[in-house]
Motif scaffolding. Structure first.
Motif, PDB file in Angstrom:
ATOM      1  N   PHE A   1      28.031 -27.666 -52.103  1.00 37.16           N
ATOM      2  CA  PHE A   1      27.605 -26.496 -51.328  1.00 37.16           C
ATOM      3  C   PHE A   1      27.265 -25.319 -52.237  1.00 37.16           C
ATOM      4  O   PHE A   1      26.223 -24.678 -52.087  1.00 37.16           O
ATOM      5  CB  PHE A   1      28.702 -26.102 -50.334  1.00 37.16           C
ATOM      6  N   PHE A   2      28.133 -25.034 -53.196  1.00 32.46           N
ATOM      7  CA  PHE A   2      27.910 -23.869 -54.052  1.00 32.46           C
ATOM      8  C   PHE A   2      26.758 -24.077 -55.034  1.00 32.46           C
ATOM      9  O   PHE A   2      26.026 -23.129 -55.346  1.00 32.46           O
ATOM     10  CB  PHE A   2      29.198 -23.500 -54.796  1.00 32.46           C
ATOM     11  N   VAL A   3      26.590 -25.297 -55.520  1.00 32.44           N
ATOM     12  CA  VAL A   3      25.456 -25.569 -56.413  1.00 32.44           C
ATOM     13  C   VAL A   3      24.143 -25.326 -55.683  1.00 32.44           C
ATOM     14  O   VAL A   3      23.240 -24.647 -56.194  1.00 32.44           O
ATOM     15  CB  VAL A   3      25.509 -27.012 -56.953  1.00 32.44           C
ATOM     16  N   CYS A   4      24.023 -25.867 -54.473  1.00 32.92           N
ATOM     17  CA  CYS A   4      22.784 -25.708 -53.711  1.00 32.92           C
ATOM     18  C   CYS A   4      22.583 -24.262 -53.262  1.00 32.92           C
ATOM     19  O   CYS A   4      21.453 -23.757 -53.280  1.00 32.92           O
ATOM     20  CB  CYS A   4      22.791 -26.643 -52.500  1.00 32.92           C
TER      21      CYS A   4
ATOM     22  N   ILE B   1      17.959 -23.965 -44.780  1.00 32.34           N
ATOM     23  CA  ILE B   1      18.176 -25.328 -44.288  1.00 32.34           C
ATOM     24  C   ILE B   1      17.948 -26.412 -45.342  1.00 32.34           C
ATOM     25  O   ILE B   1      18.790 -27.314 -45.488  1.00 32.34           O
ATOM     26  CB  ILE B   1      17.315 -25.597 -43.037  1.00 32.34           C
ATOM     27  N   PRO B   2      16.837 -26.406 -46.096  1.00 38.10           N
ATOM     28  CA  PRO B   2      16.634 -27.502 -47.063  1.00 38.10           C
ATOM     29  C   PRO B   2      17.715 -27.562 -48.135  1.00 38.10           C
ATOM     30  O   PRO B   2      18.071 -28.653 -48.603  1.00 38.10           O
ATOM     31  CB  PRO B   2      15.268 -27.190 -47.675  1.00 38.10           C
ATOM     32  N   TYR B   3      18.262 -26.414 -48.504  1.00 40.23           N
ATOM     33  CA  TYR B   3      19.325 -26.379 -49.503  1.00 40.23           C
ATOM     34  C   TYR B   3      20.610 -27.007 -48.949  1.00 40.23           C
ATOM     35  O   TYR B   3      21.314 -27.733 -49.661  1.00 40.23           O
ATOM     36  CB  TYR B   3      19.589 -24.932 -49.933  1.00 40.23           C
ATOM     37  N   LEU B   4      20.882 -26.740 -47.675  1.00 42.36           N
ATOM     38  CA  LEU B   4      22.067 -27.315 -47.039  1.00 42.36           C
ATOM     39  C   LEU B   4      21.896 -28.815 -46.804  1.00 42.36           C
ATOM     40  O   LEU B   4      22.853 -29.582 -46.960  1.00 42.36           O
ATOM     41  CB  LEU B   4      22.344 -26.597 -45.713  1.00 42.36           C
TER      42      LEU B   4
ATOM     43  N   ALA C   1      35.642 -35.990 -42.912  1.00 39.24           N
ATOM     44  CA  ALA C   1      35.038 -35.053 -43.858  1.00 39.24           C
ATOM     45  C   ALA C   1      33.599 -34.737 -43.460  1.00 39.24           C
ATOM     46  O   ALA C   1      33.164 -33.577 -43.538  1.00 39.24           O
ATOM     47  CB  ALA C   1      35.078 -35.638 -45.268  1.00 39.24           C
ATOM     48  N   SER C   2      32.866 -35.754 -43.006  1.00 37.66           N
ATOM     49  CA  SER C   2      31.472 -35.561 -42.587  1.00 37.66           C
ATOM     50  C   SER C   2      31.392 -34.631 -41.380  1.00 37.66           C
ATOM     51  O   SER C   2      30.531 -33.744 -41.318  1.00 37.66           O
ATOM     52  CB  SER C   2      30.821 -36.905 -42.239  1.00 37.66           C
ATOM     53  N   VAL C   3      32.277 -34.842 -40.407  1.00 43.60           N
ATOM     54  CA  VAL C   3      32.297 -34.008 -39.199  1.00 43.60           C
ATOM     55  C   VAL C   3      32.536 -32.547 -39.557  1.00 43.60           C
ATOM     56  O   VAL C   3      31.815 -31.645 -39.104  1.00 43.60           O
ATOM     57  CB  VAL C   3      33.374 -34.490 -38.206  1.00 43.60           C
TER      58      VAL C   3
ATOM     59  N   PHE D   1      30.785 -27.041 -40.472  1.00 45.25           N
ATOM     60  CA  PHE D   1      30.747 -25.885 -41.378  1.00 45.25           C
ATOM     61  C   PHE D   1      29.312 -25.425 -41.617  1.00 45.25           C
ATOM     62  O   PHE D   1      29.022 -24.220 -41.562  1.00 45.25           O
ATOM     63  CB  PHE D   1      31.420 -26.238 -42.704  1.00 45.25           C
ATOM     64  N   LEU D   2      28.410 -26.361 -41.870  1.00 47.97           N
ATOM     65  CA  LEU D   2      27.006 -26.006 -42.110  1.00 47.97           C
ATOM     66  C   LEU D   2      26.406 -25.336 -40.876  1.00 47.97           C
ATOM     67  O   LEU D   2      25.632 -24.381 -40.999  1.00 47.97           O
ATOM     68  CB  LEU D   2      26.200 -27.250 -42.488  1.00 47.97           C
ATOM     69  N   LEU D   3      26.763 -25.831 -39.687  1.00 51.92           N
ATOM     70  CA  LEU D   3      26.283 -25.198 -38.459  1.00 51.92           C
ATOM     71  C   LEU D   3      26.849 -23.784 -38.308  1.00 51.92           C
ATOM     72  O   LEU D   3      26.133 -22.855 -37.914  1.00 51.92           O
ATOM     73  CB  LEU D   3      26.682 -26.032 -37.240  1.00 51.92           C
ATOM     74  N   SER D   4      28.137 -23.640 -38.615  1.00 52.63           N
ATOM     75  CA  SER D   4      28.805 -22.354 -38.413  1.00 52.63           C
ATOM     76  C   SER D   4      28.234 -21.252 -39.295  1.00 52.63           C
ATOM     77  O   SER D   4      28.344 -20.064 -38.966  1.00 52.63           O
ATOM     78  CB  SER D   4      30.308 -22.498 -38.671  1.00 52.63           C
TER      79      SER D   4
END
Length: 202
Positions: free
Chosen positions: A99-102, A115-118, A149-151, A156-159
């Motif tokens: 997450f932090f790298v992107c 969005i593309p970075y996430l 972990a995926s869920v 998190f990405l949505l939030s």
């Protein structure tokens, strides 16, 4: 109710696993983010080797657990917990790193441009663990851990687009589930399996 929630979450996660990274990569290519694309591809092909080395302590803990199993010592379950906790720490660390790298490559405001970075971070975070899971298809607990972990990463990405407070709440719940609840559950399941095995021997 719980099964319904799992079914609802399974579809977007399945889609992300299939095309999320590809869409993110193509989108980033259009944006000219070749540096991030290169880092992602490199990690997707090498991270499972790096993680395999980092997971060696977990194998050591399991070896100690087996030693205590043979002696019927309750410490075996403690080392099962430690082994699972260590592995889950690596999973969480992988997600945070991706997450932090992107995010470091993105300089705009939170919006469509993010969005593309996430999406690319999804591939970077999940690919190595999906590789390990593919080698343990009969291990139900591995599947549960990866799906959990995926869920949480998906939520998190949505939030991020909804509320920073919600993102923090999801991070906290994610940490509690991955680092406390699942290792305890694994320890409990291991205990029940061992108890059933001994009962069958008798």
């Amino acid at each position: 109710m719980f099964n319904r929630i799992i079914e609802i979450l399974s579809l977007p996660i399945m889609i992300l696993n299939m095309v999320g990274g590809i869409i993110g990569g193509i989108w980033l290519a259009i944006l000219g983010e070749w540096g991030l694309i290169g880092i992602g591809i490199l990690l997707m092909f090498t991270s499972h080797w790096i993680l395999a080395i980092l997971m060696m302590p977990s194998l050591l803990f399991m070896g100690i657990a087996m030693h205590f199993y043979e002696k019927k010592n309750f410490l075996a379950y403690l080392f099962v917990f430690i082994s699972q906790l260590y592995t889950n720490l690596l999973i969480v660390a992988t997600f945070i790193f991706a997450f932090f790298v992107c995010s470091k490559f993105y300089t705009g405001d939170i919006g469509m441009g993010y969005i593309p970075y996430l999406l690319w971070s999804w591939g970077m975070a999940l690919v190595p663990w999906q590789f390990f899971a593919s080698k343990e298809l009969e291990n139900g607990f591995t599947a549960i851990t990866l799906f959990s972990a995926s869920v949480f990463y998906f939520l998190f990405l949505l939030s991020i687009f909804i509320s920073s407070r919600l993102a923090i709440i999801i991070i906290i719940i994610f940490g509690v589930v991955q680092l406390i609840a699942l290792p305890i559950f694994n320890m409990y399941v291991t205990y029940q399996m061992e108890k059933e095995r001994r009962r069958n021997i008798i």
